[in-house]
Design an enzyme around this catalytic site. Structure first.
Site, mmCIF file in Angstrom:
data_model
loop_
_atom_site.group_PDB
_atom_site.id
_atom_site.type_symbol
_atom_site.label_atom_id
_atom_site.label_comp_id
_atom_site.label_asym_id
_atom_site.label_seq_id
_atom_site.Cartn_x
_atom_site.Cartn_y
_atom_site.Cartn_z
ATOM 1 N N CYS A 197 0.633 -1.298 -0.100
ATOM 2 C CA CYS A 197 -0.060 -0.011 0.176
ATOM 3 C C CYS A 197 0.610 1.273 0.032
ATOM 4 O O CYS A 197 0.457 2.383 -0.497
ATOM 5 C CB CYS A 197 -0.953 0.081 1.170
ATOM 6 N N HIS A 237 -3.872 1.617 6.341
ATOM 7 C CA HIS A 237 -3.965 1.822 5.031
ATOM 8 C C HIS A 237 -3.641 3.205 4.725
ATOM 9 O O HIS A 237 -4.077 3.996 5.168
ATOM 10 C CB HIS A 237 -5.266 1.349 4.886
#
Length: 471
Positions: free
Chosen positions: A131, A213
């Site tokens: 990510c 995230h």
């Protein structure tokens, strides 16, 4: 990054299993510009990274993009110079109430038109633990190439993934060895050990035991886009007023987002800005200041020389004008030019210090990276083995364990001593109270016999002698 039970888990598992590996390897070997590794190895081998602006800055350099840096944003209201985009890190909990509110809000702004999606770089995250790289690429590959030098690797990736679906773009990222190697070179040893223990099925973006995230916010064609690799589509937050900068629109969106997120008392997030390398602007400003310094200094010398010639009566006493490249064409006194030169010297000194500070920051980024990525296990094991071999390890362990025992033992001893003192004091008081009637009887008998109680010097002197002996 994969959240626990996230939507990309099945895709990541498919990649790890090597599904469609032949077709994708054949397709993406050209995009990477190098011989591809087996797809399962690349997909399984991405490691978790910390959220650190220094780490991200060095990672961009390893990607081949040298004129960019990443800064942490502490105040949304503070202006930021020429950002390329923003990266927002937050804790991912799928079932959280605030998360459901965000999903309901963002579902209305999904861009589902395939042509619009293909015109931008939007990649779905199908590779676990990638990510951080996804967030950086979502910003860089949507910037104008005239304003940003991407480098060979990113330029090839952008060219060869043009028109691909978001899933294939995600596979292209995961199957690019240069990106995987650069990404993993900044991971801590704990991340590798954790990957070896648990496999690639669980993903997070920091080694904290929780799922975090990254998402990117970037301006594209006059619209603010939010690019989240775990979402099926990019999100368009709309445009901004002509009198505004795109960062004003971003501030409003982020303020609303943080208001929803912090409603659950969860403020674990951070915000980073991808900006031009500050050293480039400082170097350019220093060059301009030094040019102006040379012009003013030269003009001042000519003016002083003309004044000297005028006072001596030789030559033309006309004062030269300052060049039009710096000031308006009018005459200035030597004092004016000296004051201007002093200000320029001060500005040059300030900017030189700023440049030195930026260079020191880059040096510390490298030092921190070395400390972060170095594996200290062998050193610690060797050090403890040497201490044990010399017979001092047990003593050192005892020294560090005994103080706590001593403190607890001393506390117990103090309590026992305090109890004994209290008991002794109580006994003395009782004895004194019990002897009082006997003393009164003796005094009464002495008075009856005609003797004064005060005529007992021997006993009093004896008592005083005892006190002297005790002393």
């Amino acid at each position: 990054m994969n959240a626990a039970g996230g939507g990309s888990g099945a895709q990541a598992a498919a990649v790890a299993a090597g599904n469609n590996s032949l077709s994708h390897n054949a397709l993406l070997s050209t995009a990477s510009g190098a011989t591809t590794m087996p797809m399962a190895q690349l997909a399984d081998g991405w490691l978790e990274l910390e959220s650190d602006p220094g780490l991200f800055t060095l990672l961009l350099k390893d990607f081949g993009c040298h004129d960019v840096q990443v800064e942490e944003v502490y105040d949304l209201q503070k202006p930021i110079e020429s950002p390329y985009g923003f990266i927002f890190l937050f804790r991912w909990i799928e079932e959280r109430r605030a998360r459901r509110k965000i999903v309901e809000t963002t579902a209305e702004i999904f861009v589902k038109d395939e042509e619009a999606i293909s015109s931008i770089f939007f990649a779905q995250q199908v590779v676990p633990n990638s990510c951080a790289t996804h967030a950086l690429l979502s910003v860089l590959l949507n910037c104008n190439e005239n304003n940003l030098q991407l480098g060979d690797t990113l330029s090839r990736l952008k060219t060869h993934t043009k028109g691909m679906s978001p899933e294939n773009k995600g596979l292209a990222i995961g199957n690019t060895p240069e990106l995987a190697c650069a990404h993993n070179s900044h991971a801590m040893p704990q991340a590798r050990r954790r990957l070896e223990r648990t496999g690639a099925g669980v993903s997070s973006c920091r080694f904290t035991g929780e799922a975090f995230h990254f998402v990117s916010f970037v301006p594209i064609n006059g619209q603010l886009f939010e690019l989240d690799g775990l979402k099926p589509y990019p999100m368009n937050h709309g445009g901004w007023e002509d009198s505004e900068d795109w960062t004003d629109k971003f501030r409003r969106v982020m303020a609303e987002r943080l208001g929803i997120a912090t409603g659950e008392q969860d403020i674990r997030f951070n915000l980073m800005a991808v900006v031009p390398d500050r050293r480039i602007a400082i170097t350019h400003k220093l060059k301009m200041l030094r040019t102006n310094q040379a012009i003013v200094s030269g003009t001042l010398q000519k003016l002083l020389k003309a004044d000297e010639q005028g006072e001596s009566g030789n030559g033309d006493s006309q004062r030269p004008d300052t060049p039009t490249t710096l000031l308006e064409p009018s005459a200035f006194t030597a004092r004016d030019l000296q004051s201007l030169l002093k200000n320029l010297d001060t500005e040059i000194a300030i900017n030189e210090q700023h440049l030195a500070d930026e260079n020191d920051r880059r040096h510390m980024f490298k030092v921190d990276a070395s400390r972060r990525t170095h594996n200290y296990d062998k050193f610690i094991c060797t050090f403890l083995s040497m201490l044990a071999h010399q017979g001092v390890l047990g003593e050192l362990v005892s020294q560090h364990l005994l103080p706590s025992k001593k403190v607890s033992g001393q506390g117990a001893a103090n309590r026992i001593s305090k109890q004994s003192t209290t008991a002794s004091a109580g006994g003395s008081t009782a004895a004194g109270t019990a002897s009082t009637p006997k003393t009164q009887q003796q005094q009464a008998a002495a008075a009856k016999n005609g003797k004064s109680p005060s005529k007992t010097p021997g006993r009093r002197r004896k008592g005083r002698n005892k006190c002297r002996k005790r002393k």
